[in-house]
Design a protein around this motif. Structure first.
Motif, PDB file in Angstrom:
ATOM      1  N   ALA A 186       0.726  -1.248   0.028  1.00 13.28           N
ATOM      2  CA  ALA A 186      -0.012  -0.017  -0.078  1.00 13.28           C
ATOM      3  C   ALA A 186       0.966   1.263  -0.062  1.00 13.28           C
ATOM      4  O   ALA A 186       0.615   2.156  -0.742  1.00 13.28           O
ATOM      5  CB  ALA A 186      -0.714  -0.098   1.203  1.00 13.28           C
ATOM      6  N   SER A 236       0.243   3.012  -3.465  1.00  9.22           N
ATOM      7  CA  SER A 236      -1.075   3.967  -3.388  1.00  9.22           C
ATOM      8  C   SER A 236      -0.794   5.536  -3.800  1.00  9.22           C
ATOM      9  O   SER A 236       0.229   6.250  -3.373  1.00  9.22           O
ATOM     10  CB  SER A 236      -1.803   3.887  -2.139  1.00  9.22           C
ATOM     11  N   ASP A 277      -5.609   3.581  -0.651  1.00  8.05           N
ATOM     12  CA  ASP A 277      -6.613   2.942  -1.725  1.00  8.05           C
ATOM     13  C   ASP A 277      -5.981   3.266  -3.040  1.00  8.05           C
ATOM     14  O   ASP A 277      -4.972   3.372  -3.180  1.00  8.05           O
ATOM     15  CB  ASP A 277      -7.773   3.903  -1.763  1.00  8.05           C
ATOM     16  N   GLN A 278      -6.669   2.518  -4.053  1.00  2.00           N
ATOM     17  CA  GLN A 278      -6.257   2.533  -5.218  1.00  2.00           C
ATOM     18  C   GLN A 278      -4.628   1.817  -5.498  1.00  2.00           C
ATOM     19  O   GLN A 278      -3.684   2.127  -6.035  1.00  2.00           O
ATOM     20  CB  GLN A 278      -5.903   3.962  -5.866  1.00  2.00           C
ATOM     21  N   GLN A 322      -7.404  -3.843  -3.082  1.00  2.00           N
ATOM     22  CA  GLN A 322      -6.602  -2.496  -3.367  1.00  2.00           C
ATOM     23  C   GLN A 322      -7.195  -1.581  -2.362  1.00  2.00           C
ATOM     24  O   GLN A 322      -7.096  -0.439  -2.808  1.00  2.00           O
ATOM     25  CB  GLN A 322      -7.170  -2.123  -4.757  1.00  2.00           C
ATOM     26  N   TYR A 323      -7.370  -1.817  -1.234  1.00  2.00           N
ATOM     27  CA  TYR A 323      -7.542  -0.876  -0.087  1.00  2.00           C
ATOM     28  C   TYR A 323      -7.025  -1.564   1.206  1.00  2.00           C
ATOM     29  O   TYR A 323      -7.639  -2.569   1.323  1.00  2.00           O
ATOM     30  CB  TYR A 323      -8.843  -0.425  -0.144  1.00  2.00           C
ATOM     31  N   ASP A 342      -6.794  -0.446   5.560  1.00  2.00           N
ATOM     32  CA  ASP A 342      -6.907   0.292   6.497  1.00  2.00           C
ATOM     33  C   ASP A 342      -6.714  -0.326   8.001  1.00  2.00           C
ATOM     34  O   ASP A 342      -6.748  -1.652   7.999  1.00  2.00           O
ATOM     35  CB  ASP A 342      -8.498   1.150   6.820  1.00  2.00           C
TER      36      ASP A 342
END
Length: 409
Positions: A118, A122, A203-204, A308-309, A311
């Motif tokens: 990430a 990202s 994200d992404q 793709q995310y 947290d």
């Protein structure tokens, strides 16, 4: 002196007592008849049977068997998650099942692997400013693959950092330390906003969009595009996960049959006795921790590419307990058994997700069901559904076959 593996409650070795193998038969696992048949095959015959079985498993989300396929959730996506959990279970099994170290914070390694991908890929990454000006700005669609070895490296280093000062602890003390490590990683991901972007997450994330068409729909490998092909994005991730699982199984299996694996077994059975016999227990425990951490990082990178995310909420202690549940349920020390445990952990809640009872989906009660299952399992079958078989590991299957009931001595 011939080394043997042993499992609590698994029965005596097959060459003990007046009735050879009698105790072992009383403690037989659910898959022992299949395993007996498999061990009786030659190596070419095993390949001849194993390859078609793997191909059938790979085609399951494509053919959608009516009695197996899920209805409320895409079956391909479920199987992709199964492959990811299988990787996690294999890595945790190295630490818990093969070495006997109780690790309650394995989700921390999983988080390190996911956040490695990430942070490096990202666009919202505060550290490298994502793919536009970041570390992997020139890798494009291959950024995820480029991050894969880095994720394993960083998690292996984190396992080394955690294990060096703590692996002299045993039992409950080690469990508490590892539990604390998992929480430290989650809280760090939540509070180090200059690195992880904090609670909003990242994200992404990059994933390899091979075969992207001119209409921006994906028709190739590992894609999240919207297309009508039966092999959707979940199926492609499942196939990649299967490849990674097979590769990790080969590596761990070779380690298990080597001097390293025999040392792990000795430490698991009696660490004091192993140390007296000259086994450098701390070194081999550290090896297990680092290898297990690296596999956990690989699974975390797989998770990051799929969704793709990431947290901090995805890496709580509940998930760590779920990973451990897969190992205990399947059978500690049995590589294929923990894969079955991972399948049950993921598949069963997804299978009943569309069934409503009192206005609530049965899938929402998964923690209750798995908790009850573990209690029942610990009472009636503490070694798990598919326990690791006691077997001679110093001289191979020929010696074991000769000492088995009815074998030629």
């Amino acid at each position: 002196m011939t080394a043997t593996t042993s499992e609590p409650g698994g029965g005596a070795p097959p060459d003990e007592g007046p009735n050879p193998g009698g105790a072992a038969r009383r403690g037989r696992g659910l898959a022992d008849p299949i395993r007996d048949w498999w061990d009786g095959l030659s190596r070419p015959a095993q390949w001849g049977v194993g390859v078609p079985v793997v191909l059938i498993l790979a085609l399951l989300p494509v053919i959608h068997p009516p009695l197996i396929s899920t209805t409320a959730i895409d079956f391909g996506a479920v199987m992709a998650q199964v492959a990811m959990y299988a990787l996690i279970a294999i890595g945790l099994n190295v630490v818990v099942g093969q070495t006997g170290l109780l690790d309650l914070g394995y989700v921390g390694f999983y988080a390190v692997g996911a956040y490695t991908v990430a942070i490096l890929t990202s666009p919202s990454s505060p550290l490298f400013n994502g793919g536009s000006h970041g570390l992997f700005s020139n890798t494009g669609a291959w950024a995820w693959l480029a991050c894969l070895p880095l994720a394993m490296l960083f998690t292996a280093i984190s396992g080394l950092i955690l294990g060096t000062p703590t692996l002299r602890l045993r039992g409950d003390y080690l469990a508490i330390v590892t539990l604390g490590f998992g929480e430290i990683v989650r809280l760090s991901a939540e509070n180090l906003t200059d690195i992880t972007n904090g609670s909003p997450g990242l994200d992404q994330l990059a994933f390899p969009p091979i075969g992207k068409s001119a209409s921006n729909n994906y028709a190739g490998v590992l894609s999240n595009g919207n297309h009508s092909s039966t092999a959707n994005f979940g199926v492609w991730w499942y196939w990649l996960g299967m490849i990674l699982v097979i590769a990790v199984l080969l590596v761990v299996g070779n380690l298990e049959r080597s001097r390293v694996g025999r040392a792990w077994v000795a430490i698991r059975d009696d660490e004091d006795a192993a140390e007296i016999m000259g086994v450098p227990t701390f070194r081999f425990k550290l090896w297990a921790f680092v290898i297990g951490a690296g596999i956990g990082g690989l699974s975390g990178a797989l998770y990051a590419g799929q969704v793709q995310y990431v947290d901090p909420l995805n890496f709580n202690v509940i998930n760590s307990m779920l990973f451990l549940c897969a190992v205990v349920l399947g059978g500690q020390g049995n590589k294929l058994g923990v894969i079955v445990g991972a399948f049950l952990i993921v598949y069963l809640p997804a299978r009943v997700q569309g069934i409503q009872v009192g206005g609530q989906s049965l899938g929402d009660y998964k923690y209750l069901f798995f908790g009850i299952s573990l209690v029942v399992l610990m009472i009636f079958r503490p070694q798990g559904l598919f326990p690791a078989r006691q077997k001679l590991i110093a001289f191979g299957r020929q010696v074991y076959r000769g000492l088995a009931p009815g074998g030629t001595r």
